[in-house]
Design an enzyme around this catalytic site. Structure first.
Site, PDB file in Angstrom:
ATOM      1  CG  PHE A  92      16.255  74.004  15.936  1.00 41.22           C
ATOM      2  CD1 PHE A  92      15.158  74.109  15.605  1.00 41.22           C
ATOM      3  CD2 PHE A  92      17.370  75.019  16.003  1.00 41.22           C
ATOM      4  CE1 PHE A  92      14.642  75.831  15.285  1.00 41.22           C
ATOM      5  CE2 PHE A  92      17.001  76.331  15.751  1.00 41.22           C
ATOM      6  CZ  PHE A  92      15.683  76.605  15.360  1.00 41.22           C
ATOM      7  CB  SER A 168      21.581  68.534  17.841  1.00 40.54           C
ATOM      8  OG  SER A 168      20.781  70.056  18.695  1.00 40.54           O
ATOM      9  CG  LEU A 169      14.976  68.775  19.283  1.00 40.80           C
ATOM     10  CD1 LEU A 169      15.054  69.202  20.885  1.00 40.80           C
ATOM     11  CD2 LEU A 169      14.308  69.962  18.784  1.00 40.80           C
ATOM     12  CG  ASP A 192      26.923  68.626  21.140  1.00 45.48           C
ATOM     13  OD1 ASP A 192      27.319  68.569  22.400  1.00 45.48           O
ATOM     14  OD2 ASP A 192      26.799  70.168  20.972  1.00 45.48           O
ATOM     15  CG  HIS A 263      25.530  71.847  17.968  1.00 47.84           C
ATOM     16  ND1 HIS A 263      25.238  71.026  18.971  1.00 47.84           N
ATOM     17  CD2 HIS A 263      24.357  71.819  17.440  1.00 47.84           C
ATOM     18  CE1 HIS A 263      24.185  70.652  19.170  1.00 47.84           C
ATOM     19  NE2 HIS A 263      23.356  71.133  18.062  1.00 47.84           N
TER      20      HIS A 263
END
Ligand SMILES: *[C@@H]1O[C@H](CO)[C@@H](O)[C@H](O)[C@H]1NC(C)=O
Ligand SMILES: *[C@@H]1O[C@H](CO)[C@@H](O)[C@H](O)[C@H]1NC(C)=O
Ligand SMILES: *[C@@H]1O[C@H](CO)[C@@H](O)[C@H](O)[C@H]1NC(C)=O
Length: 456
Positions: A92, A168-169, A192, A263
């Site tokens: 994202f 992430s995403l 993450d 993150h």
């Protein structure tokens, strides 16, 4: 997965494969770049699902080539079908900006391995509203699946030669590509993996160990943007997986420090591990609390070889089959190369009649690592794992201080023994111990170790 779902996925794959969704290759010799998007543009054009691919190899580490299924095999393409392929998938982007770390990660991968590095640029689908982006991620995964399918069918690239690295995403995008190929992709690494809207999700919708032959993940912000549950065969929880050393929590910290430092730490640690300067090894344990308390000290479940962050096959473990969903814990320092040595301190005291506090400090070249043990009448043995910058054999001295004087009424503390050892414990290595010490209020005690680093 239900067979109906599978059938739908494959028919979508077919439709995409037969259409020209991926665009043309740039052959004008210019370097391709990641796109950025602005809110205006995004709103007007509605080009949300536009995905482009960039290729970087050891032949063009600094100048990306635009890449698609049709460019493979052309004389101008740097893609080599006999080499493994790394696919980088970003996550994202709140502001629609291109992720600046992508080229650093690509370069670190190329230094570590002679591979094709394909960067998936889905900035149009990944920007602005997180909940809308979450709706887009499977669409992007399907487009990537089409590409992988073509590389496999037309150019003979084995599915096991693909390693998807999702941030992430992007980790869940990678997971869904893995779902499409029924877990036959070689490896997926989640840096993450995103937590919001995924923690309670079905394994079909998020990254999980059935998505590839080997799935590893690094967790650094599981209390905010990251996912707190294990999603791979091996899940590295750094400093407990929530708050990272050096990521300030104060109101005065920069926006970066405050919002995404934890993150993004997974990514920075991964890049550093690719550099191979030092080993980031995790100790298998049920929880971070148990790990800190020294309840987990060896690599038993991995038959003696604990997993390490990086590119090593199956994270360097020797077991087969690999245990599923094994959490491993490690402590890191606050800056690159992030490696810390896990030193277990065991303190045994004579029974006390009141609470007390003892501070233990380990010192090497005037760098100290300390911990305060809160002592209670009901216990006599205390253990704690500390992150020290160097190995056990380089610890110069140990100091004990009776720090409870101000808080409690406890007088002298009699220490039966204080021992230090390094994790993972090996049977042939004896801990360093000092026995029978009285520590009086206001009088610190210290002991110098005379030792050399052996060859064992
Ligand atoms: C994205 O960037 C490439 C250059 O790498 C450019 O050719 C393409 O037109 C851009 N896409 C959009 C939608 O602006
Ligand atoms: C492709 O990779 C293989 C294996 O690394 C190597 O032997 C071969 O020379 C490469 N081909 C080209 C055109 O670079
Ligand atoms: C990798 O190592 C080199 C020196 O060997 C250093 O200059 C570089 O900053 C390191 N990169 C990372 C990401 O740690």
């Amino acid at each position: 997965m239900l067979w109906e779902d599978k059938a739908i996925l494959f028919s979508i794959l077919l439709v995409y494969s037969s259409s020209q969704v991926l665009g043309e290759v740039q052959e004008d010799g210019q370097c391709a770049e990641l796109n950025s998007t602005r809110w205006q543009e995004y709103r007007q054009q509605r080009v949300r699902e536009e995905v482009q691919y960039l290729l970087l190899t050891r032949n063009n580490p600094d100048c990306a080539q635009k890449f698609d299924q049709d460019s493979v095999g052309k004389p101008t393409s740097y893609f080599n079908t006999s080499r493994p392929t790394k696919v980088i998938i970003h996550g994202f982007s709140a502001l629609g900006r291109k992720p600046s770390w992508v080229t650093d990660l690509a370069r670190a991968l190329l230094e570590a391995q002679d591979a094709n590095v394909v960067v998936v640029d889905w900035i149009y689908g990944a920007s602005f509203a997180y909940n809308l982006v979450v709706e887009n991620y499977k669409e992007v995964a399907l487009q990537i699946s089409v590409l992988v399918n073509q590389l496999q069918q037309k150019h003979g690239c084995g599915l096991e030669s693909f390693h998807l690295i999702g941030v992430s995403l992007g980790a869940h995008v990678a997971g869904f590509v893995g779902t499409v190929f029924e877990g036959k992709i070689g490896r997926i690494t989640g840096l993450d993996p995103a937590g919001p809207m995924f923690k309670g999700a079905d394994t079909y919708d998020r990254l999980d160990p059935t998505d590839a032959l080997f799935v590893d993940a690094i967790h650094t912000d599981s209390d905010h943007f990251g996912i707190s549950i294990p999603v791979g065969h091996v899940d590295f929880f750094l400093n407990g997986g929530m708050d990272q050393t050096g990521c300030a929590r104060s109101r005065f910290a920069s926006m970066y420090g405050y919002v995404i430092c934890d993150h993004m730490r997974a990514l920075h640690v991964y890049m550093s591990a690719l550099n191979g300067t030092c080993q980031l090894m995790g100790i298998p344990c049920a929880s971070y609390e148990d790990f800190l308390k020294g309840s987990c000290v060896d690599c038993g479940v991995f038959k003696g070889r604990c997993p390490a962050v990086g590119l090593q096959e199956k994270s360097g473990t020797a077991t087969s089959p690999i245990p599923e969903q094994q959490k491993v814990f490690l402590l890191t320092t606050s800056s690159a190369p992030f490696c810390a040595h896990h030193i277990l301190v065991t303190l045994e005291v004579s029974p006390l009649d009141k609470s007390a506090e003892v501070e233990v400090t380990l010192t090497t070249w005037s760098q100290g690592t300390e911990h305060r043990f809160r002592l209670k009448p009901e216990a006599t043995v205390y253990r704690r794992v500390l992150a020290h910058p160097v190995a056990l054999c380089l610890i110069d001295s140990i100091r004990l201080k009776n720090t409870g004087a101000r808080l409690y009424r406890q007088g002298d503390v009699h220490v039966k023994s204080v021992c230090v050892s390094e994790l993972p414990l090996h049977r042939h290595e004896a801990p360093l111990c000092v026995n029978d010490i009285d520590i009086r209020r206001g009088v610190p005690w210290s002991h110098d170790f005379v030792q050399v680093c052996g060859t064992s």
